[in-house]
Design a protein around this motif. Structure first.
Motif, mmCIF file in Angstrom:
data_model
loop_
_atom_site.group_PDB
_atom_site.id
_atom_site.type_symbol
_atom_site.label_atom_id
_atom_site.label_comp_id
_atom_site.label_asym_id
_atom_site.label_seq_id
_atom_site.Cartn_x
_atom_site.Cartn_y
_atom_site.Cartn_z
ATOM 1 N N VAL A 80 0.867 -1.185 0.000
ATOM 2 C CA VAL A 80 0.000 0.000 0.000
ATOM 3 C C VAL A 80 0.898 1.226 0.000
ATOM 4 C CG1 VAL A 80 -1.883 1.221 1.149
ATOM 5 C CG2 VAL A 80 -1.740 -1.272 1.320
ATOM 6 N N THR A 81 0.739 2.089 -1.003
ATOM 7 C CA THR A 81 1.642 3.241 -1.141
ATOM 8 C C THR A 81 0.862 4.520 -1.443
ATOM 9 O OG1 THR A 81 1.959 3.109 -3.553
ATOM 10 C CG2 THR A 81 3.310 1.661 -2.179
ATOM 11 N N ASN A 82 1.562 5.626 -1.300
ATOM 12 C CA ASN A 82 1.017 6.934 -1.668
ATOM 13 C C ASN A 82 1.344 7.300 -3.115
ATOM 14 O OD1 ASN A 82 -0.344 8.009 0.664
ATOM 15 N ND2 ASN A 82 1.645 8.204 1.670
ATOM 16 N N ASP A 83 1.829 6.342 -3.899
ATOM 17 C CA ASP A 83 2.218 6.633 -5.277
ATOM 18 C C ASP A 83 1.024 7.094 -6.102
ATOM 19 O OD1 ASP A 83 4.722 5.829 -4.575
ATOM 20 O OD2 ASP A 83 4.599 3.862 -5.533
ATOM 21 N N HIS A 84 1.287 7.953 -7.073
ATOM 22 C CA HIS A 84 0.259 8.462 -7.990
ATOM 23 C C HIS A 84 0.807 8.424 -9.412
ATOM 24 C CE1 HIS A 84 -2.205 9.951 -4.660
ATOM 25 N NE2 HIS A 84 -1.124 10.508 -4.154
ATOM 26 N N PRO A 85 -0.074 8.468 -10.418
ATOM 27 C CA PRO A 85 0.408 8.524 -11.805
ATOM 28 C C PRO A 85 1.126 9.840 -12.064
ATOM 29 C CG PRO A 85 -1.957 8.875 -11.722
ATOM 30 C CD PRO A 85 -1.550 8.438 -10.350
ATOM 31 N N ALA A 86 1.918 9.854 -13.126
ATOM 32 C CA ALA A 86 2.745 11.027 -13.432
ATOM 33 C C ALA A 86 1.912 12.282 -13.652
ATOM 34 C CB ALA A 86 3.608 10.737 -14.657
ATOM 35 N N ASP A 87 0.694 12.131 -14.171
ATOM 36 C CA ASP A 87 -0.134 13.303 -14.476
ATOM 37 C C ASP A 87 -1.048 13.695 -13.312
ATOM 38 O OD1 ASP A 87 -1.825 11.151 -14.557
ATOM 39 O OD2 ASP A 87 -2.755 11.653 -16.479
ATOM 40 N N TYR A 88 -0.830 13.123 -12.148
ATOM 41 C CA TYR A 88 -1.679 13.406 -10.988
ATOM 42 C C TYR A 88 -1.504 14.849 -10.528
ATOM 43 C CZ TYR A 88 -3.154 13.357 -6.068
ATOM 44 O OH TYR A 88 -3.733 13.644 -4.856
ATOM 45 N N THR A 103 -2.585 17.848 4.885
ATOM 46 C CA THR A 103 -1.998 17.017 3.835
ATOM 47 C C THR A 103 -2.981 15.946 3.383
ATOM 48 O OG1 THR A 103 -0.182 15.512 3.281
ATOM 49 C CG2 THR A 103 -0.955 15.483 5.552
ATOM 50 N N TYR A 104 -2.832 15.536 2.134
ATOM 51 C CA TYR A 104 -3.635 14.448 1.575
ATOM 52 C C TYR A 104 -2.859 13.132 1.563
ATOM 53 C CZ TYR A 104 -7.358 17.544 -0.129
ATOM 54 O OH TYR A 104 -8.411 18.430 -0.213
ATOM 55 N N GLU A 105 -1.630 13.140 2.037
ATOM 56 C CA GLU A 105 -0.789 11.942 2.015
ATOM 57 C C GLU A 105 -0.878 11.199 3.344
ATOM 58 O OE1 GLU A 105 1.215 11.082 -0.974
ATOM 59 O OE2 GLU A 105 -0.462 12.388 -1.507
ATOM 60 N N LEU A 106 -1.104 9.891 3.285
ATOM 61 C CA LEU A 106 -1.199 9.088 4.497
ATOM 62 C C LEU A 106 0.185 8.785 5.060
ATOM 63 C CD1 LEU A 106 -3.896 6.495 3.367
ATOM 64 C CD2 LEU A 106 -4.227 8.420 4.925
ATOM 65 N N PRO A 107 0.333 8.756 6.378
ATOM 66 C CA PRO A 107 1.621 8.398 6.975
ATOM 67 C C PRO A 107 1.874 6.904 6.814
ATOM 68 C CG PRO A 107 -0.035 8.650 8.679
ATOM 69 C CD PRO A 107 -0.687 9.086 7.392
ATOM 70 N N LEU A 111 -0.550 3.385 6.117
ATOM 71 C CA LEU A 111 -0.355 2.487 4.975
ATOM 72 C C LEU A 111 -0.132 1.053 5.456
ATOM 73 C CD1 LEU A 111 2.011 4.701 2.776
ATOM 74 C CD2 LEU A 111 -0.467 4.459 2.574
ATOM 75 N N ASP A 112 0.654 0.896 6.519
ATOM 76 C CA ASP A 112 0.898 -0.438 7.071
ATOM 77 C C ASP A 112 -0.398 -1.039 7.618
ATOM 78 O OD1 ASP A 112 3.572 -0.135 6.467
ATOM 79 O OD2 ASP A 112 4.161 0.435 8.504
ATOM 80 N N LYS A 113 -1.203 -0.219 8.253
ATOM 81 C CA LYS A 113 -2.478 -0.696 8.800
ATOM 82 C C LYS A 113 -3.413 -1.138 7.676
ATOM 83 C CE LYS A 113 -6.355 0.728 11.752
ATOM 84 N NZ LYS A 113 -6.980 1.843 12.516
ATOM 85 N N MET A 114 -3.396 -0.410 6.557
ATOM 86 C CA MET A 114 -4.217 -0.787 5.411
ATOM 87 C C MET A 114 -3.759 -2.116 4.816
ATOM 88 S SD MET A 114 -4.798 2.890 3.486
ATOM 89 C CE MET A 114 -5.714 2.153 2.116
ATOM 90 N N SER A 115 -2.456 -2.348 4.798
ATOM 91 C CA SER A 115 -1.929 -3.613 4.300
ATOM 92 C C SER A 115 -2.364 -4.769 5.195
ATOM 93 C CB SER A 115 -0.401 -3.548 4.228
ATOM 94 O OG SER A 115 0.134 -4.771 3.770
#
Length: 240
Positions: A80-88, A103-107, A111-115
């Motif tokens: 589970v990552t905060n990665d986005h496409p190049a055009d994001y 911020t809109y980015e999860l710590p 992400l670990d909890k989501m996994s």
């Protein structure tokens, strides 16, 4: 202060070649899932054919696979990552309303909890009443499922980062956001890729106060839908 935020549906994101997997069932159509036929069938470079009427946004599978022989499932740990496409284009943050730390980015902790939750959902859906055995390593008659959850798009800044988190303010959104599932299914003995798929999932469209509890409930709902769709697709494919 009450803040209203709406989230538009996002398109499917593919990172390089489509990484994904599941056999998908009918989406909006009531027709059963089936591989495209004929000279105009859409095919990937590795010989997978587009699945029509899939419940997922996009699905491909290898023709002439004997799915009934697979009785065991091995799920790789989900990334589970905060990665986005190049055009994001990240949402604009109103620093005056949301604060300087919004911020809109999860710590990484989230992400670990989501996994971990994805793994728990898999165990809940593929329980002892199902015709598949979850195993700890690949082997004969085993499907290996590699999945990733990425391009997470929140409909409001992270709750703990908002100015309203420590005040009387509230933020209401139509849904908590969306996230992309990318997955691939392989034969556990040969490593051959048997299917790929991609799907963007989001919670129910209903205006609610945007809180960590509300958002976490949506994550569980999306996970359960994805895993149930996969289970039902496997059962249907094995019955053909």
């Amino acid at each position: 202060m009450v803040r209203l935020t709406s989230m538009n549906k996002q398109g499917v994101f593919f990172k390089g070649a489509i990484v994904a997997a599941t056999l998908g069932l009918a989406g909006c159509s009531s027709e059963p899932a089936s591989l495209q036929q004929g000279p105009d069938a859409e095919m990937t470079k590795d010989g997978l054919v587009r699945v029509d009427h899939s419940k997922l946004d996009l699905s491909y599978a290898r023709p002439n696979v004997n799915w009934s022989k697979y009785t065991k499932l091995y799920f790789e740990p989900v990334k589970v990552t905060n990665d986005h496409p190049a055009d994001y284009q990240p949402p604009r943050i109103d620093k005056r309303a949301e604060g300087l730390n919004a911020t809109y980015e999860l710590p990484q902790e989230a992400l670990d909890k989501m996994s971990e939750q994805f793994s728990l959902t898999v165990k809940e859906v593929f329980n002892s009443e199902q015709p598949f055995e979850l195993v700890a390593k690949p082997g004969p008659n085993t499907l290996v499922i590699e999945a990733a959850v990425t391009d997470i798009r929140l409909s409001a800044p992270l709750e703990s980062s908002r100015r309203s988190f420590n005040s009387m303010g509230r933020t209401y959104t139509e849904n908590s956001g969306s996230m992309m599932l990318l997955a691939v299914i392989k034969d556990g003995e040969t490593g051959e890729v048997l299917a790929k798929a991609a799907d963007r999932g989001q919670g129910f469209n209903q205006w609610s106060q945007n809180t960590q509890v509300f958002n976490w409930g949506d994550v569980k709902t999306v996970y359960r839908r994805w895993v149930n769709d996969f289970k039902n697709a496997l059962m249907d494919a094995g019955a053909k």
